[in-house]
Scaffold this active site. Structure first.
Site, PDB file in Angstrom:
ATOM      1  N   GLY A  51       0.832  -1.246  -0.069  1.00  0.00           N
ATOM      2  CA  GLY A  51      -0.061   0.305   0.025  1.00  0.00           C
ATOM      3  C   GLY A  51       0.952   1.366  -0.151  1.00  0.00           C
ATOM      4  N   GLN A  56       2.805  10.077   1.385  1.00  0.00           N
ATOM      5  CA  GLN A  56       3.991   9.398   1.287  1.00  0.00           C
ATOM      6  C   GLN A  56       4.973   9.874   0.120  1.00  0.00           C
ATOM      7  OE1 GLN A  56       2.193   5.179   2.183  1.00  0.00           O
ATOM      8  NE2 GLN A  56       4.239   5.091   3.136  1.00  0.00           N
ATOM      9  N   CYS A 111       6.041  -0.322   7.017  1.00  0.00           N
ATOM     10  CA  CYS A 111       5.509   1.002   6.237  1.00  0.00           C
ATOM     11  C   CYS A 111       6.698   1.268   5.496  1.00  0.00           C
ATOM     12  CB  CYS A 111       5.160   2.155   7.103  1.00  0.00           C
ATOM     13  SG  CYS A 111       4.661   3.563   6.271  1.00  0.00           S
ATOM     14  N   LEU A 112       6.607   1.706   4.151  1.00  0.00           N
ATOM     15  CA  LEU A 112       7.567   2.015   3.271  1.00  0.00           C
ATOM     16  C   LEU A 112       8.202   3.215   3.766  1.00  0.00           C
ATOM     17  CD1 LEU A 112       5.835   1.428  -0.248  1.00  0.00           C
ATOM     18  CD2 LEU A 112       7.741  -0.061   0.887  1.00  0.00           C
ATOM     19  N   HIS A 153      -4.377   1.156   7.966  1.00  0.00           N
ATOM     20  CA  HIS A 153      -3.008   1.746   7.607  1.00  0.00           C
ATOM     21  C   HIS A 153      -3.064   3.105   6.646  1.00  0.00           C
ATOM     22  CE1 HIS A 153       1.645   1.125   7.915  1.00  0.00           C
ATOM     23  NE2 HIS A 153       1.359   2.047   6.655  1.00  0.00           N
ATOM     24  N   GLU A 154      -3.483   2.875   5.564  1.00  0.00           N
ATOM     25  CA  GLU A 154      -3.349   3.889   4.718  1.00  0.00           C
ATOM     26  C   GLU A 154      -4.379   5.275   4.951  1.00  0.00           C
ATOM     27  OE1 GLU A 154      -0.964   3.607   2.610  1.00  0.00           O
ATOM     28  OE2 GLU A 154      -0.605   1.437   3.062  1.00  0.00           O
ATOM     29  N   HIS A 157      -2.492   7.217   7.289  1.00  0.00           N
ATOM     30  CA  HIS A 157      -1.601   8.271   6.708  1.00  0.00           C
ATOM     31  C   HIS A 157      -2.211   9.479   6.101  1.00  0.00           C
ATOM     32  CE1 HIS A 157       2.311   6.277   6.199  1.00  0.00           C
ATOM     33  NE2 HIS A 157       1.764   4.942   5.582  1.00  0.00           N
TER      34      HIS A 157
HETATM   35 ZN    ZN Z   1       2.606   3.329   5.444  1.00  0.00          ZN
END
Ligand code: ZN
Length: 188
Positions: A51, A56, A111-112, A153-154, A157
Site C-alpha cells: 500500500g 508518502q 511501512c515504506l 494503515h493507509e 496516513h
Molecule cells: Zn505506511
C-alpha cells in the site's frame, strides 16, 4: 519537469513533515489525480509495498493505492476481500473507514516510510470501507483480514498518523532507537 512526468516518486521517510499533514479531500477525479494514481502504483510496486498513500510521495490529497495479495485460504472471505482482491492493484479516492466490530487484532506492520522497522499494531478486525474508485464508482464494502489492516494503515496516513504512533509503550521503546536514527538521517 513536472512530477507527473516521472515514473516513480520519492517516498518520504519518518521525520519528514509531509507525512504529518492532514490530506485534503479530492473534489474531482481529473487527469492529474489519475496520473498521480498511476505513478503511485509504479512507486509502490518498485518498492515492493502492499500500500501507498499520497502523502508518502509528498502529495497532500486523500488517495491511496493498494496491492494486497490474495489469500490462499479463501474460506471466510469478507465481501470487500471477495470484490477487491481480484482487482489489485486498486486506487481508493477519499476512503473512509468505520469499525464494524469491537474485536481487535494485533499483527506485525511495516511501512515504506518507516523502512526495515516492524512492530505489532492493534486495530479493529473488520471495517466498513467507503471510497470512490478512479472511475468514480462508489465502494461500500466490509473488509477483514490483511485488506482491512492495509486500508486502516493507509487512511491513517491521510490523517498524518504513522504506525509507530499506535504502539504500546513497551513496543515503542523497542524501536525508539531505530526511529531516532531514521529521523536524523532522512527526516527534515
Ligand atoms: Zn505506511
Amino acid at each position: 519537469m513536472s512530477i507527473f512526468r516521472k515514473k516513480r516518486l520519492r517516498i518520504r521517510i519518518y521525520g519528514e513533515t509531509a507525512l504529518r499533514k492532514t490530506a485534503a479531500e479530492i473534489a474531482e477525479i481529473d487527469d492529474k489525480i489519475k496520473t498521480l494514481a498511476e505513478v503511485m502504483i509504479n512507486t509502490m510496486r518498485s518498492a515492493d509495498g502492499v500500500g501507498l498513500a499520497a502523502p508518502q510521495v509528498g502529495e497532500s490529497v486523500r488517495m491511496c493505492v493498494l496491492d494486497v495479495p490474495s489469500r490462499r485460504d479463501a474460506s471466510a472471505l469478507s465481501q470487500g476481500e471477495m470484490s477487491l482482491l481480484p482487482k489489485m492493484p486498486i486506487v481508493l479516492v477519499n476512503p473512509e473507514v468505520l469499525p464494524t466490530t469491537k474485536e481487535l487484532v494485533t499483527t506485525e506492520e511495516g511501512c515504506l516510510s518507516v523502512p526495515k522497522i516492524y512492530a505489532p499494531v492493534t486495530r479493529p478486525a473488520r471495517i466498513m470501507l467507503t471510497a470512490r474508485t478512479l472511475t468514480g464508482e462508489l465502494l461500500h464494502v466490509e473488509c477483514a483480514g490483511l485488506l482491512s489492516k492495509a486500508v486502516q494503515h493507509e487512511v491513517d496516513h491521510l490523517n498524518g498518523i504513522l504506525f509507530p504512533d499506535k504502539l504500546e509503550a513497551d513496543e515503542m521503546s523497542k524501536i525508539a532507537g531505530e526511529l531516532k536514527k531514521l529521523r536524523k538521517t532522512r527526516g527534515r
